[in-house]
Design a protein around this motif. Structure first.
Motif, PDB file in Angstrom:
ATOM      1  N   ALA A  36      31.692   5.402 121.094  1.00 43.26           N
ATOM      2  CA  ALA A  36      31.255   5.910 119.789  1.00 43.26           C
ATOM      3  C   ALA A  36      31.525   7.412 119.669  1.00 43.26           C
ATOM      4  CB  ALA A  36      29.781   5.610 119.583  1.00 43.26           C
ATOM      5  N   SER A  37      31.247   8.159 120.726  1.00 48.38           N
ATOM      6  CA  SER A  37      31.510   9.603 120.712  1.00 48.38           C
ATOM      7  C   SER A  37      33.003   9.891 120.594  1.00 48.38           C
ATOM      8  CB  SER A  37      30.966  10.254 121.981  1.00 48.38           C
ATOM      9  OG  SER A  37      29.578  10.157 122.018  1.00 48.38           O
ATOM     10  N   PHE A  38      33.807   9.105 121.264  1.00 43.14           N
ATOM     11  CA  PHE A  38      35.256   9.283 121.202  1.00 43.14           C
ATOM     12  C   PHE A  38      35.765   9.039 119.788  1.00 43.14           C
ATOM     13  CE2 PHE A  38      39.568   7.496 121.570  1.00 43.14           C
ATOM     14  CZ  PHE A  38      40.193   8.581 122.152  1.00 43.14           C
ATOM     15  N   ARG A  39      35.261   8.001 119.142  1.00 45.61           N
ATOM     16  CA  ARG A  39      35.698   7.702 117.764  1.00 45.61           C
ATOM     17  C   ARG A  39      35.276   8.798 116.800  1.00 45.61           C
ATOM     18  NH1 ARG A  39      34.534   1.225 117.574  1.00 45.61           N
ATOM     19  NH2 ARG A  39      36.348   0.643 118.804  1.00 45.61           N
ATOM     20  N   ASP A  40      34.046   9.307 116.957  1.00 46.43           N
ATOM     21  CA  ASP A  40      33.600  10.413 116.100  1.00 46.43           C
ATOM     22  C   ASP A  40      34.476  11.644 116.302  1.00 46.43           C
ATOM     23  OD1 ASP A  40      31.585   8.963 114.961  1.00 46.43           O
ATOM     24  OD2 ASP A  40      29.982   9.793 116.214  1.00 46.43           O
ATOM     25  N   GLY A  41      34.843  11.906 117.545  1.00 45.43           N
ATOM     26  CA  GLY A  41      35.722  13.040 117.834  1.00 45.43           C
ATOM     27  C   GLY A  41      37.078  12.878 117.189  1.00 45.43           C
ATOM     28  N   ASN A  42      37.620  11.670 117.206  1.00 43.97           N
ATOM     29  CA  ASN A  42      38.913  11.423 116.566  1.00 43.97           C
ATOM     30  C   ASN A  42      38.838  11.633 115.061  1.00 43.97           C
ATOM     31  OD1 ASN A  42      40.291  10.896 118.892  1.00 43.97           O
ATOM     32  ND2 ASN A  42      40.223   8.673 118.698  1.00 43.97           N
ATOM     33  N   ARG A  43      37.758  11.178 114.447  1.00 43.37           N
ATOM     34  CA  ARG A  43      37.604  11.382 113.000  1.00 43.37           C
ATOM     35  C   ARG A  43      37.501  12.869 112.685  1.00 43.37           C
ATOM     36  NH1 ARG A  43      33.451   7.023 113.342  1.00 43.37           N
ATOM     37  NH2 ARG A  43      34.619   5.101 113.084  1.00 43.37           N
ATOM     38  N   GLY A  44      36.778  13.606 113.524  1.00 36.54           N
ATOM     39  CA  GLY A  44      36.665  15.050 113.335  1.00 36.54           C
ATOM     40  C   GLY A  44      38.000  15.744 113.505  1.00 36.54           C
ATOM     41  N   ASP A  45      38.821  15.261 114.425  1.00 33.90           N
ATOM     42  CA  ASP A  45      40.154  15.829 114.612  1.00 33.90           C
ATOM     43  C   ASP A  45      40.996  15.654 113.357  1.00 33.90           C
ATOM     44  OD1 ASP A  45      39.578  16.653 117.156  1.00 33.90           O
ATOM     45  OD2 ASP A  45      40.588  14.982 118.155  1.00 33.90           O
ATOM     46  N   GLY A  46      40.866  14.518 112.698  1.00 29.35           N
ATOM     47  CA  GLY A  46      41.611  14.276 111.461  1.00 29.35           C
ATOM     48  C   GLY A  46      41.232  15.273 110.376  1.00 29.35           C
ATOM     49  N   VAL A  47      39.948  15.585 110.277  1.00 29.90           N
ATOM     50  CA  VAL A  47      39.481  16.561 109.280  1.00 29.90           C
ATOM     51  C   VAL A  47      40.042  17.944 109.598  1.00 29.90           C
ATOM     52  CG1 VAL A  47      37.436  17.700 108.323  1.00 29.90           C
ATOM     53  CG2 VAL A  47      37.398  15.241 108.765  1.00 29.90           C
ATOM     54  N   ARG A  48      39.958  18.333 110.868  1.00 29.83           N
ATOM     55  CA  ARG A  48      40.491  19.642 111.261  1.00 29.83           C
ATOM     56  C   ARG A  48      42.001  19.715 111.049  1.00 29.83           C
ATOM     57  NH1 ARG A  48      36.130  18.996 114.740  1.00 29.83           N
ATOM     58  NH2 ARG A  48      37.263  17.719 116.246  1.00 29.83           N
ATOM     59  N   GLN A  49      42.690  18.631 111.365  1.00 25.97           N
ATOM     60  CA  GLN A  49      44.139  18.599 111.171  1.00 25.97           C
ATOM     61  C   GLN A  49      44.486  18.683 109.687  1.00 25.97           C
ATOM     62  OE1 GLN A  49      46.083  15.022 112.543  1.00 25.97           O
ATOM     63  NE2 GLN A  49      48.101  15.954 112.411  1.00 25.97           N
ATOM     64  N   ARG A  52      44.207  22.260 108.544  1.00 23.93           N
ATOM     65  CA  ARG A  52      45.317  23.073 109.072  1.00 23.93           C
ATOM     66  C   ARG A  52      46.633  22.758 108.362  1.00 23.93           C
ATOM     67  NH1 ARG A  52      43.331  27.557 111.091  1.00 23.93           N
ATOM     68  NH2 ARG A  52      41.677  27.113 112.570  1.00 23.93           N
ATOM     69  N   LEU A  53      46.863  21.496 108.020  1.00 27.22           N
ATOM     70  CA  LEU A  53      48.076  21.137 107.276  1.00 27.22           C
ATOM     71  C   LEU A  53      48.076  21.795 105.900  1.00 27.22           C
ATOM     72  CD1 LEU A  53      48.396  17.345 108.172  1.00 27.22           C
ATOM     73  CD2 LEU A  53      50.032  19.150 108.748  1.00 27.22           C
ATOM     74  N   ALA A  54      46.936  21.764 105.226  1.00 22.24           N
ATOM     75  CA  ALA A  54      46.843  22.398 103.905  1.00 22.24           C
ATOM     76  C   ALA A  54      47.023  23.907 104.011  1.00 22.24           C
ATOM     77  CB  ALA A  54      45.502  22.064 103.261  1.00 22.24           C
ATOM     78  N   GLU A  55      46.412  24.507 105.025  1.00 21.34           N
ATOM     79  CA  GLU A  55      46.576  25.947 105.241  1.00 21.34           C
ATOM     80  C   GLU A  55      48.052  26.282 105.462  1.00 21.34           C
ATOM     81  OE1 GLU A  55      45.173  29.360 108.443  1.00 21.34           O
ATOM     82  OE2 GLU A  55      45.371  27.267 109.081  1.00 21.34           O
ATOM     83  N   SER A  56      48.713  25.485 106.266  1.00 22.14           N
ATOM     84  CA  SER A  56      50.125  25.713 106.553  1.00 22.14           C
ATOM     85  C   SER A  56      50.979  25.609 105.289  1.00 22.14           C
ATOM     86  CB  SER A  56      50.596  24.702 107.598  1.00 22.14           C
ATOM     87  OG  SER A  56      51.970  24.817 107.824  1.00 22.14           O
ATOM     88  N   GLY A  88      43.683  12.691  92.020  1.00 22.07           N
ATOM     89  CA  GLY A  88      44.106  11.293  91.920  1.00 22.07           C
ATOM     90  C   GLY A  88      44.796  10.807  93.186  1.00 22.07           C
ATOM     91  N   GLN A  89      45.286  11.734  93.994  1.00 23.57           N
ATOM     92  CA  GLN A  89      45.957  11.420  95.259  1.00 23.57           C
ATOM     93  C   GLN A  89      45.372  12.340  96.330  1.00 23.57           C
ATOM     94  OE1 GLN A  89      50.132  12.024  94.751  1.00 23.57           O
ATOM     95  NE2 GLN A  89      50.264  10.709  92.974  1.00 23.57           N
ATOM     96  N   SER A  90      44.142  12.090  96.722  1.00 25.62           N
ATOM     97  CA  SER A  90      43.408  13.041  97.557  1.00 25.62           C
ATOM     98  C   SER A  90      43.870  13.103  99.010  1.00 25.62           C
ATOM     99  CB  SER A  90      41.912  12.744  97.510  1.00 25.62           C
ATOM    100  OG  SER A  90      41.657  11.448  98.010  1.00 25.62           O
ATOM    101  N   ARG A  91      44.936  12.417  99.353  1.00 21.69           N
ATOM    102  CA  ARG A  91      45.521  12.553 100.697  1.00 21.69           C
ATOM    103  C   ARG A  91      46.906  13.190 100.629  1.00 21.69           C
ATOM    104  NH1 ARG A  91      46.636   7.694 103.489  1.00 21.69           N
ATOM    105  NH2 ARG A  91      47.283   9.074 105.155  1.00 21.69           N
ATOM    106  N   ASN A  92      47.357  13.547  99.431  1.00 18.00           N
ATOM    107  CA  ASN A  92      48.718  14.036  99.261  1.00 18.00           C
ATOM    108  C   ASN A  92      48.701  15.455  98.694  1.00 18.00           C
ATOM    109  OD1 ASN A  92      51.511  13.893  99.251  1.00 18.00           O
ATOM    110  ND2 ASN A  92      51.597  13.055  97.189  1.00 18.00           N
ATOM    111  N   LEU A 117      51.258  14.466 103.679  1.00 16.81           N
ATOM    112  CA  LEU A 117      50.299  13.380 103.638  1.00 16.81           C
ATOM    113  C   LEU A 117      49.247  13.630 104.721  1.00 16.81           C
ATOM    114  CD1 LEU A 117      49.652  10.694 102.233  1.00 16.81           C
ATOM    115  CD2 LEU A 117      50.942   9.548 104.036  1.00 16.81           C
ATOM    116  N   LEU A 118      47.994  13.684 104.308  1.00 12.52           N
ATOM    117  CA  LEU A 118      46.904  13.959 105.244  1.00 12.52           C
ATOM    118  C   LEU A 118      46.639  12.731 106.114  1.00 12.52           C
ATOM    119  CD1 LEU A 118      44.463  15.832 102.841  1.00 12.52           C
ATOM    120  CD2 LEU A 118      46.169  16.796 104.375  1.00 12.52           C
TER     121      LEU A 118
END
Length: 179
Positions: A36-49, A52-56, A88-92, A117-118
């Motif tokens: 469960a902790s590993f999965r939460d960490g992976n989801r958090g990594d996606g948010v941080r990534q 960073r993609l948007a900043e870039s 309307g495209q909140s991942r793009n 694409l996020l």
């Protein structure tokens, strides 16, 4: 001596079925907790990534504006370069050249192959679509075609996690900051 050895052997106890069940339960709970902790960490990594993609991409638009990068047809966009956050495209995220100089995104202004694409299960959160445009010659910043407000914030969230990241764009300095 043989009598002593026999007594020691008889006093040793083995693992009972109850002991085995208890140890397996403890091991199962620890394993479940770690997964469960590993999965939460992976989801958090996606948010941080995502942040960073948007900043870039924002920094890329700013650099293209300040360096005088021309479009494929050889023209420089009158309004500079920007990034579109379309609710309307909140991942793009769309990188575009503001050809008509209105400091906002219009259909057909996107730069082919530059969309971002996020990661899955992450998205940005805004009340309405946002266009951030860096205009020449000094990289002035416009939000949705306006020179106001002084800052704008784009939040990034992930499904199934409480982790959020925010990007703040400062209009007067052009600074882009991930918080």
């Amino acid at each position: 001596m043989a009598g002593i050895m026999k007594i020691q052997w008889q006093n040793k106890k083995g693992m009972t079925l109850l002991d085995l069940i208890i140890w397996m339960s403890i091991f199962g709970m620890l394993t479940t907790s770690m997964i469960a902790s590993f999965r939460d960490g992976n989801r958090g990594d996606g948010v941080r990534q995502s942040a960073r993609l948007a900043e870039s991409l924002l920094r890329r638009a700013q650099t293209m504006t300040l360096s005088g990068t021309v479009l494929l047809n050889g023209d420089y966009p009158n309004g500079g370069y920007g990034v579109r956050f379309d609710t309307g495209q909140s991942r793009n995220l769309i990188l575009f050249g503001d050809v008509n100089g209105n400091f906002k995104y219009d259909a057909g202004e996107e730069i082919a192959g530059s969309d971002v694409l996020l990661p899955i299960n992450t998205a940005f959160s805004l009340g309405a679509s946002l266009d951030v445009v860096f205009s020449p010659p000094d990289g002035d910043v416009y939000f949705n075609g306006l020179a106001a407000p002084d800052t704008t914030v784009v939040s990034f969230v992930g499904t199934g996690t409480s982790i959020t990241k925010a990007i703040t764009v400062f209009r007067l300095s052009g600074q882009v900051r991930v918080e």
